[in-house]
Design a protein around this motif. Structure first.
Motif, PDB file in Angstrom:
ATOM      1  N   GLN A 284      -7.709  79.106 -10.562  1.00 43.75           N
ATOM      2  CA  GLN A 284      -8.506  78.029  -9.886  1.00 43.75           C
ATOM      3  C   GLN A 284      -7.211  77.850  -8.856  1.00 43.75           C
ATOM      4  O   GLN A 284      -7.758  77.378  -7.665  1.00 43.75           O
ATOM      5  CB  GLN A 284      -8.153  76.680 -10.973  1.00 43.75           C
ATOM      6  CG  GLN A 284      -9.333  75.574 -10.280  1.00 43.75           C
ATOM      7  CD  GLN A 284      -8.843  74.618 -10.834  1.00 43.75           C
ATOM      8  OE1 GLN A 284      -8.723  74.101 -11.807  1.00 43.75           O
ATOM      9  NE2 GLN A 284      -9.511  73.198  -9.527  1.00 43.75           N
TER      10      GLN A 284
ATOM     11  N   ALA B 121      -4.630  71.846 -10.725  1.00 46.65           N
ATOM     12  CA  ALA B 121      -5.115  72.683 -11.730  1.00 46.65           C
ATOM     13  C   ALA B 121      -5.527  72.689 -12.641  1.00 46.65           C
ATOM     14  O   ALA B 121      -4.973  71.969 -13.328  1.00 46.65           O
ATOM     15  CB  ALA B 121      -4.833  73.842 -10.774  1.00 46.65           C
ATOM     16  N   ASP B 122      -6.633  73.106 -13.282  1.00 42.39           N
ATOM     17  CA  ASP B 122      -6.595  74.369 -14.619  1.00 42.39           C
ATOM     18  C   ASP B 122      -6.684  74.883 -15.496  1.00 42.39           C
ATOM     19  O   ASP B 122      -6.334  74.869 -16.852  1.00 42.39           O
ATOM     20  CB  ASP B 122      -8.401  73.260 -14.922  1.00 42.39           C
ATOM     21  CG  ASP B 122      -8.727  71.865 -14.506  1.00 42.39           C
ATOM     22  OD1 ASP B 122      -7.759  70.738 -14.994  1.00 42.39           O
ATOM     23  OD2 ASP B 122      -9.603  71.483 -14.432  1.00 42.39           O
ATOM     24  N   SER B 123      -6.260  76.066 -14.160  1.00 46.39           N
ATOM     25  CA  SER B 123      -6.316  77.375 -14.946  1.00 46.39           C
ATOM     26  C   SER B 123      -5.533  77.734 -13.345  1.00 46.39           C
ATOM     27  O   SER B 123      -5.618  77.571 -12.726  1.00 46.39           O
ATOM     28  CB  SER B 123      -7.465  78.226 -14.510  1.00 46.39           C
ATOM     29  OG  SER B 123      -8.468  78.138 -13.564  1.00 46.39           O
TER      30      SER B 123
ATOM     31  N   HIS C 176      -2.585  82.228  -0.966  1.00 46.62           N
ATOM     32  CA  HIS C 176      -3.631  82.430  -2.089  1.00 46.62           C
ATOM     33  C   HIS C 176      -2.539  82.744  -3.717  1.00 46.62           C
ATOM     34  O   HIS C 176      -3.584  82.857  -4.329  1.00 46.62           O
ATOM     35  CB  HIS C 176      -4.719  82.063  -2.096  1.00 46.62           C
ATOM     36  CG  HIS C 176      -5.246  81.359  -1.463  1.00 46.62           C
ATOM     37  ND1 HIS C 176      -5.629  80.081  -1.362  1.00 46.62           N
ATOM     38  CD2 HIS C 176      -5.662  81.295   0.294  1.00 46.62           C
ATOM     39  CE1 HIS C 176      -6.091  79.380  -0.176  1.00 46.62           C
ATOM     40  NE2 HIS C 176      -6.375  79.767   0.742  1.00 46.62           N
TER      41      HIS C 176
ATOM     42  N   LYS D  44      -7.233  79.863  -5.744  1.00 49.20           N
ATOM     43  CA  LYS D  44      -8.530  79.719  -5.030  1.00 49.20           C
ATOM     44  C   LYS D  44      -7.694  78.614  -4.233  1.00 49.20           C
ATOM     45  O   LYS D  44      -8.292  78.530  -2.463  1.00 49.20           O
ATOM     46  CB  LYS D  44      -9.238  79.728  -6.160  1.00 49.20           C
ATOM     47  CG  LYS D  44      -9.963  81.014  -6.349  1.00 49.20           C
ATOM     48  CD  LYS D  44     -11.474  80.084  -6.703  1.00 49.20           C
ATOM     49  CE  LYS D  44     -12.049  82.016  -7.446  1.00 49.20           C
ATOM     50  NZ  LYS D  44     -11.385  81.699  -8.521  1.00 49.20           N
ATOM     51  N   GLN D  45      -7.084  77.415  -4.954  1.00 52.30           N
ATOM     52  CA  GLN D  45      -7.217  75.987  -3.979  1.00 52.30           C
ATOM     53  C   GLN D  45      -5.887  75.926  -2.962  1.00 52.30           C
ATOM     54  O   GLN D  45      -5.877  75.588  -2.153  1.00 52.30           O
ATOM     55  CB  GLN D  45      -7.481  74.690  -5.293  1.00 52.30           C
ATOM     56  CG  GLN D  45      -8.885  74.796  -5.473  1.00 52.30           C
ATOM     57  CD  GLN D  45      -9.321  73.643  -6.534  1.00 52.30           C
ATOM     58  OE1 GLN D  45      -7.561  73.503  -7.628  1.00 52.30           O
ATOM     59  NE2 GLN D  45     -10.125  72.121  -6.229  1.00 52.30           N
TER      60      GLN D  45
END
Lengths: 332, 222
Positions: free
Chosen positions: A14, A9-11, A210, A17-18
């Motif tokens: 994000q 994950a970069d943020s 999430h 969401k994933q």
């Protein structure tokens, strides 16, 4: 070990969401619970969302006196941070009483909050366990239930203790858990974060799917108070609590003006003893008083054949902690 | 023990591992002479501070794999790993660094302890891919130019082991503890800080003596 997809994950947005706080897409922080349980195939993950590169590693004092802790701050960093040692000594003590040096180096703040129970019947992957396999029963009730099984907050469905030391200190201090979800951020009071097993022991926390923990913000320390964490266990180090207590107490003119009491090792969630707190208010510290508070704290305990000793032990771990904080001369 | 017995061959790898590593080292251009033993090779290569990473896998990663770069004992290495490959297993099975031991494989015994970016962790509870870009120090990376690390020397002198299986983990924990100003110097603090390393032979008394003796050695050196 089963195979799984891996995403970095970069943020936080994000990641939310994933990944998920439950189910097959899970967040990876320190991994000390997650990878252990994936190896045992107790957690059947299909995708790991690695959050270790997110900028959530800071400990920041806020202007209102609170302390904001990034979810990726390691247990070691948190325990040894000067502001934690100075303002929340019980939190530092609780962290250092948990696990081992190398596990504390790896384990994170958010991960500690999310750690799973240590019940052997949960971990063995075979026995009846409503947490692992809803509706399958609870092998601990009527099974071996001495060390990591609770007497408070239990249900007919599950009696496993919450294993964290850190969370017991946080329950006494008071905190907000900030979580990032698909639709933004929200705060959950720490006291509401962990759920009692009730009829749905597979639901362990207040996170929605999430949602990712990003920070834990500790309430401002109680001015003029003294605090300590006391842990009783089968060996002197590297062992889960049989009973533990986190106590914050403030005296005014020789009377208890405020008391915050939390128990570990005896309950299914980090356990705040609010009735005992109210009982202590305005009274002069004495061993007799603390014994009564201890009895109140353990009232309503439901024991098994093996863990009935936790009722007197829970009382004692509270009495001893209160005594050492307020009656030093008497105990010398 | 006499000084002449202090060599770095305590953790001599198997012939098979040496042969495998020889092939790998030759493949990416390390000198044949340096590949005689692993334990001799790695510290030497660390000292050379290779500018180019050693490429363990030249091909692009297959489905379910990721390409990662680990700097192990000073040597940058690029390899493809399955997403579920555990750091401990990658070091032992792919890089032939078998000094790090697998004990319980669940973070309970400490045999797999090594340093990641200078911090001691249980390598059995990490997937390799999460350490992409990290610097890893294993027991093989402690000796420098054929001279044992003061902690290794102290374990030798104090007979701080019986079967030796937990020893590399004990030593890696000790190295980290002795560098950590937050951990007390007294015996009780050392015992507490080392409690994540289980020794089934019960050599704890000698392990404690070795750690405290190494503290003295390191103070004299540094």
């Amino acid at each position: 070990m089963r195979t799984f997809d891996y995403v970095r994950a970069d943020s936080s947005a994000q990641a939310a969401k994933q990944g998920s706080s439950q189910g097959a897409e899970v967040f990876l922080a320190g991994g000390t619970t997650l990878l252990d349980l994936v190896k045992l195939d107790v957690m059947k993950v299909e995708q790991i969302v690695d959050i270790n590169r997110l900028p959530l590693k800071q400990i920041e004092p806020l202007s209102d006196g609170r302390l904001r802790i990034g979810t990726l701050v390691s247990n070691t960093e948190l325990a040894t941070h000067p502001l934690v040692r100075e303002r929340y000594p019980l939190l530092s003590q609780a962290l250092l009483a948990g696990a081992s040096t190398q596990l504390r180096n790896k384990a994170t703040t958010g991960g500690n909050v999310m750690q799973r129970v240590r019940c052997n019947y949960f971990r063995d992957g075979i026995s009846a366990c409503n947490k692992r396999e809803p509706g399958s029963g609870c092998a601990a009730i009527g099974g071996l239930s001495r060390s990591v099984h609770a007497v408070l907050g239990t249900s007919e469905q599950c009696i496993a203790t919450h294993p964290s030391d850190m969370c017991v200190a946080m329950a006494a201090i008071g905190a907000q858990v900030t979580v990032q979800g698909p639709n933004g951020l929200r705060d959950i009071p720490f006291a509401d974060f962990h759920l009692l097993p009730g009829d749905s022991p597979w639901r362990e926390h207040a996170l929605q799917p999430h949602e990712l923990i990003t920070h834990i913000t500790l309430d401002a320390p109680l001015a003029g108070s003294q605090s300590a964490y006391l842990k009783l266990r089968d060996r002197a180090s590297y062992q889960f609590a049989l009973a533990s207590s986190a106590v914050i107490v403030r005296l005014e003119s020789g009377r208890i003006a405020e008391a915050r009491l939390a128990l570990g090792g005896v309950a299914t969630k980090p356990w705040r003893a609010t009735e005992a707190e109210r009982f202590l208010m305005g009274k002069r510290p004495s061993l007799a008083l603390f014994n009564q508070a201890g009895e109140l704290a353990m009232r309503g305990a439901v024991t098994t054949e093996h863990n009935a000793f936790k009722v007197p032990l829970g009382q004692q771990v509270l009495v001893r902690n209160l005594r050492d904080l307020t009656l030093q001369e008497a105990s010398a | 023990m006499t000084d002449s017995s202090k060599t770095v061959n305590t953790f001599t790898p198997t012939v098979e591992a040496i042969e495998t590593s020889r092939r790998n080292f030759l493949k990416f251009g390390a000198s044949g002479a340096a590949a005689v033993t692993l334990s001799g090779v790695l510290p030497g290569m660390a000292a050379q501070a290779l500018a180019q990473p050693a490429v363990i896998d030249a091909h692009t990663p297959k489905a379910g794999e990721r390409r990662i770069r680990l700097t192990v004992n000073g040597v940058a290495q690029e390899l493809n790993v399955a997403t579920n490959a555990i750091l401990l297993d990658v070091l032992r099975d792919r890089l032939q660094l078998t000094g790090t031991k697998k004990g319980c494989d669940h973070g309970q015994c400490g045999a797999c302890t090594l340093l990641v970016n200078g911090v001691a962790i249980n390598s059995c509870l990490s997937i390799a891919v999460q350490h992409d870009g990290d610097a890893i120090t294993t027991i093989e990376g402690l000796a420098q130019n054929g001279t044992l690390h003061p902690v290794q020397e102290a374990f030798w002198e104090h007979d701080a082991y019986q079967c030796g299986y937990c020893t590399s983990g004990q030593i890696m924990s000790a190295v980290a503890i002795l560098q950590d100003p937050a951990i007390g110097r007294d015996d009780a603090s050392v015992r507490e800080a080392m409690s994540g390393n289980i020794c089934r032979c019960g050599a704890y008394k000698n392990i404690l003596a070795a750690v405290q003796s190494a503290r003295g050695k390191m103070a004299r050196v540094g």
